[in-house]
Scaffold this motif. Sequence first.
Motif, PDB file in Angstrom:
ATOM      1  N   VAL A   4       0.882  -1.186  -0.041  1.00 51.88           N
ATOM      2  CA  VAL A   4       0.003  -0.127   0.020  1.00 51.88           C
ATOM      3  C   VAL A   4       1.078   1.234   0.030  1.00 51.88           C
ATOM      4  CG1 VAL A   4      -1.838   1.215   1.080  1.00 51.88           C
ATOM      5  CG2 VAL A   4      -1.914  -1.263   1.281  1.00 51.88           C
ATOM      6  N   VAL A   5       0.552   2.144  -0.952  1.00 54.28           N
ATOM      7  CA  VAL A   5       1.609   3.273  -1.044  1.00 54.28           C
ATOM      8  C   VAL A   5       0.579   4.509  -0.854  1.00 54.28           C
ATOM      9  CG1 VAL A   5       3.294   2.127  -2.719  1.00 54.28           C
ATOM     10  CG2 VAL A   5       1.157   3.254  -3.688  1.00 54.28           C
ATOM     11  N   ASP A   6       1.460   5.641  -0.792  1.00 47.59           N
ATOM     12  CA  ASP A   6       0.903   6.964  -0.603  1.00 47.59           C
ATOM     13  C   ASP A   6       1.704   7.819  -1.332  1.00 47.59           C
ATOM     14  OD1 ASP A   6       3.273   7.613   0.713  1.00 47.59           O
ATOM     15  OD2 ASP A   6       2.312   8.360   2.490  1.00 47.59           O
ATOM     16  N   ALA A   7       1.108   9.154  -1.432  1.00 47.33           N
ATOM     17  CA  ALA A   7       1.604  10.024  -2.683  1.00 47.33           C
ATOM     18  C   ALA A   7       3.048  10.312  -2.242  1.00 47.33           C
ATOM     19  CB  ALA A   7       1.123  11.323  -2.644  1.00 47.33           C
ATOM     20  N   SER A   8       3.628  10.429  -0.910  1.00 47.52           N
ATOM     21  CA  SER A   8       5.001  10.877  -0.681  1.00 47.52           C
ATOM     22  C   SER A   8       5.927   9.915  -1.312  1.00 47.52           C
ATOM     23  CB  SER A   8       5.296  11.068   0.830  1.00 47.52           C
ATOM     24  OG  SER A   8       4.982   9.871   1.454  1.00 47.52           O
ATOM     25  N   LEU A   9       5.614   8.503  -1.126  1.00 44.48           N
ATOM     26  CA  LEU A   9       6.410   7.464  -1.625  1.00 44.48           C
ATOM     27  C   LEU A   9       6.452   7.395  -3.121  1.00 44.48           C
ATOM     28  CD1 LEU A   9       7.309   4.186  -0.212  1.00 44.48           C
ATOM     29  CD2 LEU A   9       5.905   3.951  -2.241  1.00 44.48           C
ATOM     30  N   LEU A  10       5.188   7.481  -3.687  1.00 45.43           N
ATOM     31  CA  LEU A  10       4.999   7.549  -5.375  1.00 45.43           C
ATOM     32  C   LEU A  10       5.902   8.728  -5.877  1.00 45.43           C
ATOM     33  CD1 LEU A  10       1.638   6.503  -6.071  1.00 45.43           C
ATOM     34  CD2 LEU A  10       3.490   5.245  -6.223  1.00 45.43           C
ATOM     35  N   GLY A  11       5.665   9.812  -5.167  1.00 41.07           N
ATOM     36  CA  GLY A  11       6.651  10.973  -5.796  1.00 41.07           C
ATOM     37  C   GLY A  11       8.003  10.515  -5.548  1.00 41.07           C
ATOM     38  N   GLY A  21      14.740   8.473  -2.686  1.00 40.28           N
ATOM     39  CA  GLY A  21      13.954   7.723  -4.220  1.00 40.28           C
ATOM     40  C   GLY A  21      14.545   6.381  -4.450  1.00 40.28           C
ATOM     41  N   VAL A  22      15.771   6.164  -4.044  1.00 45.70           N
ATOM     42  CA  VAL A  22      16.272   4.927  -4.151  1.00 45.70           C
ATOM     43  C   VAL A  22      15.578   3.838  -3.593  1.00 45.70           C
ATOM     44  CG1 VAL A  22      18.430   3.309  -3.966  1.00 45.70           C
ATOM     45  CG2 VAL A  22      18.586   5.536  -5.041  1.00 45.70           C
ATOM     46  N   TRP A  23      15.093   4.188  -2.348  1.00 43.98           N
ATOM     47  CA  TRP A  23      14.620   3.209  -1.412  1.00 43.98           C
ATOM     48  C   TRP A  23      13.098   3.181  -1.542  1.00 43.98           C
ATOM     49  CZ3 TRP A  23      10.194   4.746   1.486  1.00 43.98           C
ATOM     50  CH2 TRP A  23       9.636   3.731   2.427  1.00 43.98           C
ATOM     51  N   ALA A  24      12.493   4.308  -2.132  1.00 46.73           N
ATOM     52  CA  ALA A  24      11.090   4.233  -2.723  1.00 46.73           C
ATOM     53  C   ALA A  24      10.988   3.479  -3.853  1.00 46.73           C
ATOM     54  CB  ALA A  24      10.580   5.590  -2.960  1.00 46.73           C
ATOM     55  N   GLU A  25      11.778   3.626  -4.845  1.00 53.36           N
ATOM     56  CA  GLU A  25      11.759   2.487  -6.084  1.00 53.36           C
ATOM     57  C   GLU A  25      11.892   1.131  -5.575  1.00 53.36           C
ATOM     58  OE1 GLU A  25      14.849   3.638  -8.816  1.00 53.36           O
ATOM     59  OE2 GLU A  25      14.225   5.686  -8.826  1.00 53.36           O
ATOM     60  N   SER A  26      12.941   0.958  -4.512  1.00 57.47           N
ATOM     61  CA  SER A  26      12.959  -0.590  -4.253  1.00 57.47           C
ATOM     62  C   SER A  26      11.593  -1.070  -3.549  1.00 57.47           C
ATOM     63  CB  SER A  26      14.345  -0.653  -3.149  1.00 57.47           C
ATOM     64  OG  SER A  26      13.921  -0.269  -2.092  1.00 57.47           O
ATOM     65  N   VAL A  27      10.869  -0.198  -2.802  1.00 60.77           N
ATOM     66  CA  VAL A  27       9.622  -0.614  -2.402  1.00 60.77           C
ATOM     67  C   VAL A  27       8.625  -0.909  -3.411  1.00 60.77           C
ATOM     68  CG1 VAL A  27       7.636   0.312  -0.941  1.00 60.77           C
ATOM     69  CG2 VAL A  27      10.160   0.712  -0.169  1.00 60.77           C
ATOM     70  N   VAL A  28       8.574  -0.155  -4.444  1.00 60.05           N
ATOM     71  CA  VAL A  28       7.590  -0.466  -5.360  1.00 60.05           C
ATOM     72  C   VAL A  28       7.988  -1.369  -6.676  1.00 60.05           C
ATOM     73  CG1 VAL A  28       6.502   2.079  -5.223  1.00 60.05           C
ATOM     74  CG2 VAL A  28       8.281   1.635  -6.984  1.00 60.05           C
ATOM     75  N   ALA A  29       9.119  -1.772  -6.572  1.00 65.59           N
ATOM     76  CA  ALA A  29       9.715  -2.577  -7.541  1.00 65.59           C
ATOM     77  C   ALA A  29       9.234  -3.966  -7.384  1.00 65.59           C
ATOM     78  CB  ALA A  29      11.135  -2.509  -7.856  1.00 65.59           C
ATOM     79  N   GLY A  30       8.697  -4.566  -8.500  1.00 62.25           N
ATOM     80  CA  GLY A  30       8.253  -6.053  -8.120  1.00 62.25           C
ATOM     81  C   GLY A  30       7.243  -6.277  -7.320  1.00 62.25           C
ATOM     82  N   HIS A  31       6.484  -5.321  -6.730  1.00 59.03           N
ATOM     83  CA  HIS A  31       5.214  -5.607  -5.971  1.00 59.03           C
ATOM     84  C   HIS A  31       3.848  -5.139  -6.694  1.00 59.03           C
ATOM     85  CE1 HIS A  31       8.590  -5.300  -3.104  1.00 59.03           C
ATOM     86  NE2 HIS A  31       7.990  -6.424  -2.346  1.00 59.03           N
ATOM     87  N   ASP A  32       2.804  -5.906  -6.254  1.00 57.17           N
ATOM     88  CA  ASP A  32       1.593  -5.234  -6.546  1.00 57.17           C
ATOM     89  C   ASP A  32       1.241  -3.816  -5.854  1.00 57.17           C
ATOM     90  OD1 ASP A  32       1.023  -7.044  -8.555  1.00 57.17           O
ATOM     91  OD2 ASP A  32       0.173  -8.794  -7.181  1.00 57.17           O
ATOM     92  N   LEU A  33       1.170  -2.870  -6.358  1.00 53.87           N
ATOM     93  CA  LEU A  33       0.757  -1.745  -5.560  1.00 53.87           C
ATOM     94  C   LEU A  33      -0.722  -1.365  -5.405  1.00 53.87           C
ATOM     95  CD1 LEU A  33       3.195   0.510  -7.273  1.00 53.87           C
ATOM     96  CD2 LEU A  33       3.699  -0.835  -5.311  1.00 53.87           C
ATOM     97  N   ALA A  34      -1.254  -0.794  -3.991  1.00 52.57           N
ATOM     98  CA  ALA A  34      -2.587  -0.578  -4.002  1.00 52.57           C
ATOM     99  C   ALA A  34      -2.284   0.908  -3.088  1.00 52.57           C
ATOM    100  CB  ALA A  34      -3.384  -1.622  -2.836  1.00 52.57           C
TER     101      ALA A  34
END
Length: 100
Positions: A4-11, A21-34
Amino acid sequence: MTVVVDASLLGAALVSSAAVGVWAESVVAGHDLAAPELVLVETSNVLRRLEPSGAISTLEANSAQRDLQRPYLRIHNAGRRLVGRSPCHYPFAGEHCRAR
């Protein structure tokens, strides 16, 4: 796994090259996002505020906005699953939406 993501993480994932930004990309990479329903509008607002401040260029803002519109998020509204929507569908979207 669904993240589950929010605007700050997506931004951060869309435009930041710093450690966050590197951390945020690693969070979203390869996962389904809600995300909650307003995440697209909120993330668009983050981009809209970063551009005039000089934190990102117009090119970066436009590129991030296009990336944000890709249907990779499951948007949730009061228990109903909605298809990913462009933030430009909202009447209060930023200037970058009206320029298209």
